[in-house]
Write a protein that holds these residues in place. Structure first.
Motif, PDB file in Angstrom:
ATOM      1  N   TRP A 182     -40.107  27.001  -3.733  1.00 53.85           N
ATOM      2  CA  TRP A 182     -40.181  27.941  -2.806  1.00 53.85           C
ATOM      3  C   TRP A 182     -39.747  28.005  -1.522  1.00 53.85           C
ATOM      4  CZ3 TRP A 182     -45.903  27.052  -4.299  1.00 53.85           C
ATOM      5  CH2 TRP A 182     -46.212  27.790  -5.629  1.00 53.85           C
ATOM      6  N   THR A 183     -39.174  26.827  -1.078  1.00 44.94           N
ATOM      7  CA  THR A 183     -38.805  26.574   0.369  1.00 44.94           C
ATOM      8  C   THR A 183     -37.458  25.757   0.669  1.00 44.94           C
ATOM      9  OG1 THR A 183     -39.769  24.654   0.548  1.00 44.94           O
ATOM     10  CG2 THR A 183     -41.218  26.518   1.005  1.00 44.94           C
TER      11      THR A 183
ATOM     12  N   MET B 152     -39.427  30.206   3.305  1.00 46.18           N
ATOM     13  CA  MET B 152     -39.490  30.618   2.116  1.00 46.18           C
ATOM     14  C   MET B 152     -38.026  31.225   1.313  1.00 46.18           C
ATOM     15  SD  MET B 152     -43.227  32.135   1.912  1.00 46.18           S
ATOM     16  CE  MET B 152     -43.313  32.354   3.662  1.00 46.18           C
TER      17      MET B 152
ATOM     18  N   VAL C 165     -41.934  34.975  -3.402  1.00 48.89           N
ATOM     19  CA  VAL C 165     -42.919  33.666  -3.481  1.00 48.89           C
ATOM     20  C   VAL C 165     -43.883  33.443  -2.266  1.00 48.89           C
ATOM     21  CG1 VAL C 165     -40.962  32.556  -4.473  1.00 48.89           C
ATOM     22  CG2 VAL C 165     -41.296  32.201  -2.184  1.00 48.89           C
TER      23      VAL C 165
ATOM     24  N   ASP D 211     -47.328  32.730  -3.676  1.00 49.58           N
ATOM     25  CA  ASP D 211     -47.661  31.273  -4.238  1.00 49.58           C
ATOM     26  C   ASP D 211     -47.455  30.397  -3.253  1.00 49.58           C
ATOM     27  OD1 ASP D 211     -47.585  32.396  -6.758  1.00 49.58           O
ATOM     28  OD2 ASP D 211     -45.529  32.440  -7.185  1.00 49.58           O
ATOM     29  N   TYR D 212     -46.691  30.510  -2.251  1.00 46.30           N
ATOM     30  CA  TYR D 212     -46.588  29.606  -1.089  1.00 46.30           C
ATOM     31  C   TYR D 212     -48.131  29.657  -0.236  1.00 46.30           C
ATOM     32  CZ  TYR D 212     -45.166  27.582   3.257  1.00 46.30           C
ATOM     33  OH  TYR D 212     -45.063  26.522   4.430  1.00 46.30           O
TER      34      TYR D 212
END
Length: 320
Positions: free
Chosen positions: A249-250, A261, A266, A269-270
């Motif tokens: 995600w990052t 991100m 995302v 989710d993060y």
């Protein structure tokens, strides 16, 4: 990003405790006076320099009664609202020089390997004074003779600076030492090789976090983050610093150290992963004092992500 305190699971709520004594943090009935420690709501601290029970410092540390006092410092029973653990919080007396207090904190960190010396988790300074965050334990009322515990030419220990826990183990909570502390943590670094094929993911060598943690080298990288070997410049000790940086995600921003991100898709989710990262720190902190688990020293937000500071254990990774 959510305020970090909003994702803390308070120890008291989790245990179903609704009414607590601000002096000893014991559960009590709805009454004015605690049956265990005798604290009455609104009573002043037990020492002229002490904060009153119920005071919250740094928006994080809930202060209870003074449990130990000597000529240099006051020690409170306290509760860390962020890491959800009971601690002892030591406050420098006004007459104690700041450098002397910091040197004592460094000696406590240096003696980490000694089984009967209380562990230090953190050290911080405010505009008025300085504090150490120390290991907590359930105290027993019995006294202990120095002759039973201390045989050292390096430190001198007073009887009042030795406390027993309810299991009969003694802890040296303070001591006098005859010479000043000299920094030496960097001399302890062992040779370590690491494949830097993902070098762009890591914080650069000598990056300074929280104006105290100097990144020395990466120790490992997993799906949800990176772990670094770092030097705690305040306490002069090597620590492991775990950074929340999920691979999926990052990315690391090119112009600074911030974690970004890959897309807005995302975001949820993060944020959920960040909550779990902080809960991981909380659950690990509850195991502080267990010889088989690395101790958690601190947790903080920086670079648009979060970091766990923990005990660094030098050795080979192997299954047993």
């Amino acid at each position: 990003m959510e305020n970090i305190f909003s994702i803390t699971v308070p120890l008291f709520q989790e245990r179903g405790i609704q009414v607590i004594c601000r002096g000893c943090f014991g559960q009590k009935e709805e009454s004015e006076k605690c049956p265990d420690c005798g604290y009455r709501e609104g009573d002043p601290g037990k020492d002229a320099e002490a904060f009153a029970p119920g005071t919250i410092l740094e928006g994080r540390y809930l202060i209870g009664n003074v449990i130990h006092a000597n000529k240099t410092a006051l020690t409170y029973k306290a509760y860390d609202r962020l890491l959800d653990q009971f601690i002892f919080l030591r406050q420098k007396r006004k007459s104690t020089k700041q450098n002397e207090f910091l040197q004592k904190a460094r000696w406590l960190a240096y003696f980490k390997a000694q089984d009967n010396i209380i562990d230090i988790y953190d050290y911080w300074e405010s505009s008025d004074t300085c504090f150490m965050v120390l290991q907590s334990f359930d105290m027993a009322p019995e006294d202990v003779e120095i002759s039973q515990t201390v045989n050292s030419k390096l430190i001198a220990v007073r009887k009042e600076d030795i406390l027993l826990d309810t299991q009969g183990k003694f802890y040296i909570t303070d001591f006098d030492i005859s010479f000043p502390y000299e920094k030496q943590a960097l001399d302890k670094i062992s040779e370590f090789s690491f494949d830097l094929e993902d070098e762009h993911c890591f914080l650069a060598e000598n990056t300074l976090l929280q104006r105290r943690y100097q990144v020395l080298k990466p120790l490992g990288k997993g799906g949800f983050g990176v772990t670094y070997l770092a030097l705690d410049q305040l306490l002069d000790r090597l620590v492991a610093v775990k950074e929340y940086m999920p691979d999926e995600w990052t990315i690391r921003a090119e112009e600074d150290d911030c974690v970004e991100m890959v897309s807005s898709a995302v975001l949820e989710d993060y944020k959920k992963g960040l909550q779990n990262f902080q809960k991981e720190a909380v659950h690990m902190a509850r195991l502080n004092g267990n010889d088989s688990v690395a101790e958690i020293y601190d947790y903080f937000m920086a670079n648009e992500t979060a970091y766990i500071v923990m005990e660094y254990v030098d050795g080979d990774a192997r299954f047993v």
